[in-house]
Design an enzyme around this catalytic site. Structure first.
Site, PDB file in Angstrom:
ATOM      1  N   CYS A   1      -5.564  12.410 -19.745  1.00 55.89           N
ATOM      2  CA  CYS A   1      -5.236  11.266 -20.623  1.00 55.89           C
ATOM      3  C   CYS A   1      -4.615  10.101 -19.845  1.00 55.89           C
ATOM      4  CB  CYS A   1      -4.318  11.704 -21.758  1.00 55.89           C
ATOM      5  SG  CYS A   1      -2.641  12.099 -21.226  1.00 55.89           S
TER       6      CYS A   1
ATOM      7  N   ASN B   1       3.208  -6.564  13.528  1.00 61.46           N
ATOM      8  CA  ASN B   1       2.741  -5.203  13.794  1.00 61.46           C
ATOM      9  C   ASN B   1       3.074  -4.844  15.236  1.00 61.46           C
ATOM     10  OD1 ASN B   1       0.953  -2.811  14.181  1.00 61.46           O
ATOM     11  ND2 ASN B   1       0.155  -3.444  12.195  1.00 61.46           N
TER      12      ASN B   1
ATOM     13  N   CYS C   1      -1.794  17.225 -23.466  1.00 63.53           N
ATOM     14  CA  CYS C   1      -3.219  17.133 -23.849  1.00 63.53           C
ATOM     15  C   CYS C   1      -4.046  18.233 -23.186  1.00 63.53           C
ATOM     16  CB  CYS C   1      -3.782  15.755 -23.477  1.00 63.53           C
ATOM     17  SG  CYS C   1      -4.120  15.578 -21.710  1.00 63.53           S
TER      18      CYS C   1
ATOM     19  N   GLN D   1       0.852  -1.193   0.000  1.00 68.47           N
ATOM     20  CA  GLN D   1       0.000   0.000   0.000  1.00 68.47           C
ATOM     21  C   GLN D   1       0.888   1.244   0.000  1.00 68.47           C
ATOM     22  OE1 GLN D   1      -3.479  -0.627   2.995  1.00 68.47           O
ATOM     23  NE2 GLN D   1      -1.877  -2.049   3.593  1.00 68.47           N
TER      24      GLN D   1
ATOM     25  N   SER E   1      -2.557  -1.189   9.381  1.00 72.66           N
ATOM     26  CA  SER E   1      -3.670  -1.213  10.333  1.00 72.66           C
ATOM     27  C   SER E   1      -4.838  -2.017   9.750  1.00 72.66           C
ATOM     28  CB  SER E   1      -4.128   0.214  10.654  1.00 72.66           C
ATOM     29  OG  SER E   1      -4.463   0.888   9.452  1.00 72.66           O
TER      30      SER E   1
ATOM     31  N   CYS F   1      -0.195  18.766 -18.903  1.00 74.70           N
ATOM     32  CA  CYS F   1       0.195  17.736 -19.862  1.00 74.70           C
ATOM     33  C   CYS F   1       0.016  18.302 -21.278  1.00 74.70           C
ATOM     34  CB  CYS F   1      -0.735  16.536 -19.651  1.00 74.70           C
ATOM     35  SG  CYS F   1      -0.532  15.197 -20.821  1.00 74.70           S
TER      36      CYS F   1
ATOM     37  N   GLY G   1       2.887  -4.325   9.081  1.00 73.13           N
ATOM     38  CA  GLY G   1       2.860  -2.867   9.283  1.00 73.13           C
ATOM     39  C   GLY G   1       1.673  -2.168   8.644  1.00 73.13           C
TER      40      GLY G   1
ATOM     41  N   HIS H   1      -1.433   1.427  -4.160  1.00 71.67           N
ATOM     42  CA  HIS H   1      -1.881   2.813  -3.984  1.00 71.67           C
ATOM     43  C   HIS H   1      -1.021   3.805  -4.759  1.00 71.67           C
ATOM     44  CE1 HIS H   1      -4.107   1.676   0.015  1.00 71.67           C
ATOM     45  NE2 HIS H   1      -4.726   1.255  -1.065  1.00 71.67           N
TER      46      HIS H   1
HETATM   47  C1  BJW Z   1       4.459  -0.947  12.670  1.00 69.10           C
HETATM   48  C2  BJW Z   1       5.632  -0.270  12.891  1.00 69.10           C
HETATM   49  C3  BJW Z   1       6.786  -1.020  12.801  1.00 69.10           C
HETATM   50  C4  BJW Z   1       4.102   1.165  13.072  1.00 69.10           C
HETATM   51  N1  BJW Z   1       6.709  -2.326  12.504  1.00 69.10           N
HETATM   52  N2  BJW Z   1       4.393  -2.244  12.402  1.00 69.10           N
HETATM   53  C5  BJW Z   1     -15.435  -1.452   2.056  1.00 69.10           C
HETATM   54  C6  BJW Z   1     -15.871  -1.155   3.324  1.00 69.10           C
HETATM   55  C7  BJW Z   1     -15.717   0.120   3.844  1.00 69.10           C
HETATM   56  C8  BJW Z   1     -15.135   1.137   3.104  1.00 69.10           C
HETATM   57  C9  BJW Z   1     -14.703   0.850   1.841  1.00 69.10           C
HETATM   58  C10 BJW Z   1     -14.843  -0.423   1.337  1.00 69.10           C
HETATM   59  N3  BJW Z   1     -14.323  -0.420   0.081  1.00 69.10           N
HETATM   60  C11 BJW Z   1     -13.854   0.802  -0.198  1.00 69.10           C
HETATM   61  C12 BJW Z   1     -14.073   1.610   0.856  1.00 69.10           C
HETATM   62  C13 BJW Z   1     -13.694   3.053   0.912  1.00 69.10           C
HETATM   63  C14 BJW Z   1     -12.236   3.298   1.207  1.00 69.10           C
HETATM   64  C15 BJW Z   1     -11.896   2.713   2.576  1.00 69.10           C
HETATM   65  O1  BJW Z   1     -11.300   1.677   2.706  1.00 69.10           O
HETATM   66  N4  BJW Z   1     -12.246   3.420   3.634  1.00 69.10           N
HETATM   67  C16 BJW Z   1     -11.939   2.945   4.994  1.00 69.10           C
HETATM   68  C17 BJW Z   1     -10.988   3.943   5.661  1.00 69.10           C
HETATM   69  C18 BJW Z   1     -13.238   2.763   5.712  1.00 69.10           C
HETATM   70  N5  BJW Z   1     -11.379   2.755   0.189  1.00 69.10           N
HETATM   71  C19 BJW Z   1     -11.151   3.418  -0.944  1.00 69.10           C
HETATM   72  O2  BJW Z   1     -11.690   4.477  -1.178  1.00 69.10           O
HETATM   73  C20 BJW Z   1     -10.206   2.781  -1.950  1.00 69.10           C
HETATM   74  N6  BJW Z   1     -10.792   2.745  -3.234  1.00 69.10           N
HETATM   75  C21 BJW Z   1     -11.750   1.853  -3.542  1.00 69.10           C
HETATM   76  O3  BJW Z   1     -12.100   0.994  -2.778  1.00 69.10           O
HETATM   77  O4  BJW Z   1     -12.262   2.005  -4.822  1.00 69.10           O
HETATM   78  C22 BJW Z   1     -13.487   1.338  -5.115  1.00 69.10           C
HETATM   79  C23 BJW Z   1     -14.618   2.198  -4.574  1.00 69.10           C
HETATM   80  C24 BJW Z   1     -14.746   3.465  -5.054  1.00 69.10           C
HETATM   81  C25 BJW Z   1     -15.791   4.259  -4.560  1.00 69.10           C
HETATM   82  C26 BJW Z   1     -16.650   3.774  -3.588  1.00 69.10           C
HETATM   83  C27 BJW Z   1     -16.471   2.484  -3.088  1.00 69.10           C
HETATM   84  C28 BJW Z   1     -15.438   1.669  -3.616  1.00 69.10           C
HETATM   85  C29 BJW Z   1      -8.953   3.650  -2.109  1.00 69.10           C
HETATM   86  C30 BJW Z   1      -8.116   3.698  -0.882  1.00 69.10           C
HETATM   87  C31 BJW Z   1      -6.953   4.660  -1.096  1.00 69.10           C
HETATM   88  C32 BJW Z   1      -6.137   4.862   0.165  1.00 69.10           C
HETATM   89  N7  BJW Z   1      -5.255   5.969  -0.014  1.00 69.10           N
HETATM   90  C33 BJW Z   1      -4.290   6.280   1.024  1.00 69.10           C
HETATM   91  C34 BJW Z   1      -3.533   7.561   0.620  1.00 69.10           C
HETATM   92  C35 BJW Z   1      -2.532   7.247  -0.504  1.00 69.10           C
HETATM   93  C36 BJW Z   1      -1.877   8.482  -1.025  1.00 69.10           C
HETATM   94  C37 BJW Z   1      -0.976   9.185  -0.034  1.00 69.10           C
HETATM   95  O5  BJW Z   1      -0.109   8.546   0.614  1.00 69.10           O
HETATM   96  O6  BJW Z   1      -1.116  10.374   0.091  1.00 69.10           O
HETATM   97  O7  BJW Z   1      -3.391   5.174   1.211  1.00 69.10           O
HETATM   98  S1  BJW Z   1      -5.024   6.486   2.645  1.00 69.10           S
HETATM   99  C38 BJW Z   1      -3.693   5.732   3.535  1.00 69.10           C
HETATM  100  O8  BJW Z   1      -4.173   4.531   4.198  1.00 69.10           O
HETATM  101  C39 BJW Z   1      -2.686   5.286   2.461  1.00 69.10           C
HETATM  102  C40 BJW Z   1      -2.292   3.917   2.987  1.00 69.10           C
HETATM  103  O9  BJW Z   1      -1.756   3.131   1.941  1.00 69.10           O
HETATM  104  C41 BJW Z   1      -3.584   3.395   3.549  1.00 69.10           C
HETATM  105  C42 BJW Z   1      -3.404   2.268   4.526  1.00 69.10           C
HETATM  106  O10 BJW Z   1      -2.703   2.672   5.646  1.00 69.10           O
HETATM  107  P1  BJW Z   1      -1.626   1.699   6.325  1.00 69.10           P
HETATM  108  O11 BJW Z   1      -0.540   1.425   5.381  1.00 69.10           O
HETATM  109  O12 BJW Z   1      -2.322   0.536   6.896  1.00 69.10           O
HETATM  110  O13 BJW Z   1      -1.011   2.652   7.446  1.00 69.10           O
HETATM  111  P2  BJW Z   1      -1.584   2.971   8.925  1.00 69.10           P
HETATM  112  O14 BJW Z   1      -0.943   4.225   9.358  1.00 69.10           O
HETATM  113  O15 BJW Z   1      -3.051   2.918   8.965  1.00 69.10           O
HETATM  114  O16 BJW Z   1      -1.060   1.755   9.804  1.00 69.10           O
HETATM  115  C43 BJW Z   1       0.304   1.592  10.093  1.00 69.10           C
HETATM  116  C44 BJW Z   1       0.420   0.331  10.950  1.00 69.10           C
HETATM  117  O17 BJW Z   1       1.805   0.056  11.158  1.00 69.10           O
HETATM  118  C45 BJW Z   1      -0.222   0.452  12.341  1.00 69.10           C
HETATM  119  O18 BJW Z   1      -1.043  -0.704  12.565  1.00 69.10           O
HETATM  120  C46 BJW Z   1       0.964   0.455  13.310  1.00 69.10           C
HETATM  121  O19 BJW Z   1       0.678  -0.201  14.531  1.00 69.10           O
HETATM  122  C47 BJW Z   1       1.999  -0.303  12.529  1.00 69.10           C
HETATM  123  N8  BJW Z   1       3.384   0.026  12.789  1.00 69.10           N
HETATM  124  N9  BJW Z   1       5.293   1.084  13.171  1.00 69.10           N
HETATM  125  C48 BJW Z   1       5.450  -2.888  12.333  1.00 69.10           C
HETATM  126  N10 BJW Z   1       7.977  -0.438  13.024  1.00 69.10           N
END
Ligand code: BJW
Length: 250
Positions: free
Chosen positions: A130, A213, A150, A101, A189, A148, A187, A119
């Site tokens: 485009c 994690n 375009c 991700q 959530s 761009c 790593g 992501h």
């Molecule tokens: C350690 C550590 C160490 C610390 N060692 N561990 C179904 C149900 C409900 C909602 C939805 C669903 N389907 C879709 C949705 C909507 C939405 C969603 O999921 N919302 C939820 C929040 C409820 N999803 C979307 O919109 C996605 N698109 C999609 O599904 O399209 C189809 C669709 C369209 C329209 C309507 C419905 C469906 C797109 C998701 C895009 C996410 N984008 C981001 C930003 C990216 C750009 C940027 O960086 O600016 O991606 S948000 C952010 O969260 C980023 C990450 O990749 C993503 C996940 O976070 P991650 O990696 O898990 O990080 P953290 O901070 O949350 O966790 C870190 C963890 O590490 C923690 O647990 C710590 O404990 C641990 N940790 N140090 C090991 N040293």
């Protein structure tokens, strides 16, 4: 005596297909902030003001500034031992793939090849009209988005909320999860969909699912083992134990 369960070590020693989902936590020890948690990005910045198409159209300068700030950090950091061990694992297993991700390229920098970016990638821009990519994602004059050929505006090539994930990477990630012998969730959530479905899909299909994690997560209860600790410490220790098991069996 190893701190890792004999089941896990043995499963890895005989595994042919291994899949991995990584999230921001794996890059935390490289110096990149996670999104959630006490020091997470979403504590300081509102996702709806910075990581959505609406936000970009409303205030492109603000959004681009934020991405440039993060690009500077990401360009300056290095992969940590967790990224390096995953690269070693890729060389060992017949089938090994990382679905990440993360948008920071650190798996590639560590030398991993089979990496599926779910992501996007912050080091690229994409045209809003485009869809073509631009590998020089500097902002244009006065902080305005570059245009761009375009006529469309360039935006960071990342996936914002409400946007579709890259279809090929997502399809392949689900195929890998569905066929894995062992599947790691490292790593993350596991609250953002559809990526959070991958470890659960793997478990439903019969994989031995292991979470690494520092904290309990939304999918901890769906895993076979949840190992609490830093990925940069746990993964090298686990891989050492698995390698010595493999040497014993030669
Ligand atoms: C350690 C550590 C160490 C610390 N060692 N561990 C179904 C149900 C409900 C909602 C939805 C669903 N389907 C879709 C949705 C909507 C939405 C969603 O999921 N919302 C939820 C929040 C409820 N999803 C979307 O919109 C996605 N698109 C999609 O599904 O399209 C189809 C669709 C369209 C329209 C309507 C419905 C469906 C797109 C998701 C895009 C996410 N984008 C981001 C930003 C990216 C750009 C940027 O960086 O600016 O991606 S948000 C952010 O969260 C980023 C990450 O990749 C993503 C996940 O976070 P991650 O990696 O898990 O990080 P953290 O901070 O949350 O966790 C870190 C963890 O590490 C923690 O647990 C710590 O404990 C641990 N940790 N140090 C090991 N040293």
């Amino acid at each position: 005596m190893s701190v890792f369960s004999d089941t896990l070590v043995q499963r890895l020693a005989v595994a042919v297909r291994v899949g991995v989902l990584t999230g921001a936590g794996i890059s935390a020890e490289s110096g990149i902030d996670t999104f959630r948690g006490a020091r997470g990005l979403w504590k300081k910045f509102k996702p709806e003001e910075l990581a959505s198409m609406d936000a970009f159209l409303k205030n492109p300068q603000l959004v681009l500034q934020w991405y440039e700030y993060r690009r500077r950090i990401i360009k300056s950091v290095k992969p940590n031992p967790a990224h390096h061990v995953l690269m070693e694992m890729e060389k060992h297993f017949a089938h090994f793939a990382i679905s990440t991700q993360n948008i920071d390229s650190l798996h590639f920098k560590a030398g991993s090849k089979n990496v599926l970016e779910l992501h996007g990638n912050i080091l690229k821009n994409r045209c809003t009209r485009c869809g073509c990519s631009n590998f020089h994602p500097e902002t244009g004059q006065n902080g305005q988005p570059q245009k761009c050929g375009c006529g469309g505006l360039f935006r960071p090539d990342v996936v914002w909320f409400g946007e579709m994930l890259p279809e090929d990477a997502l399809t392949e990630s689900f195929e890998i999860a569905g066929r894995a012998d062992v599947y790691f969730s490292i790593g993350t959530s596991a609250v953002v969909y559809p990526a959070a479905m991958l470890p659960v899909t793997a478990a439903d299909a019969g994989a031995y699912v292991v979470e690494i994690n520092t904290e309990k997560t939304a999918i901890t209860n769906r895993t076979h083992e949840s190992i609490r600790g830093k990925a940069g410490e746990i993964l090298p220790a686990l891989w050492r134990v698995v390698k010595s098991r493999l040497e014993e069996t030669i």
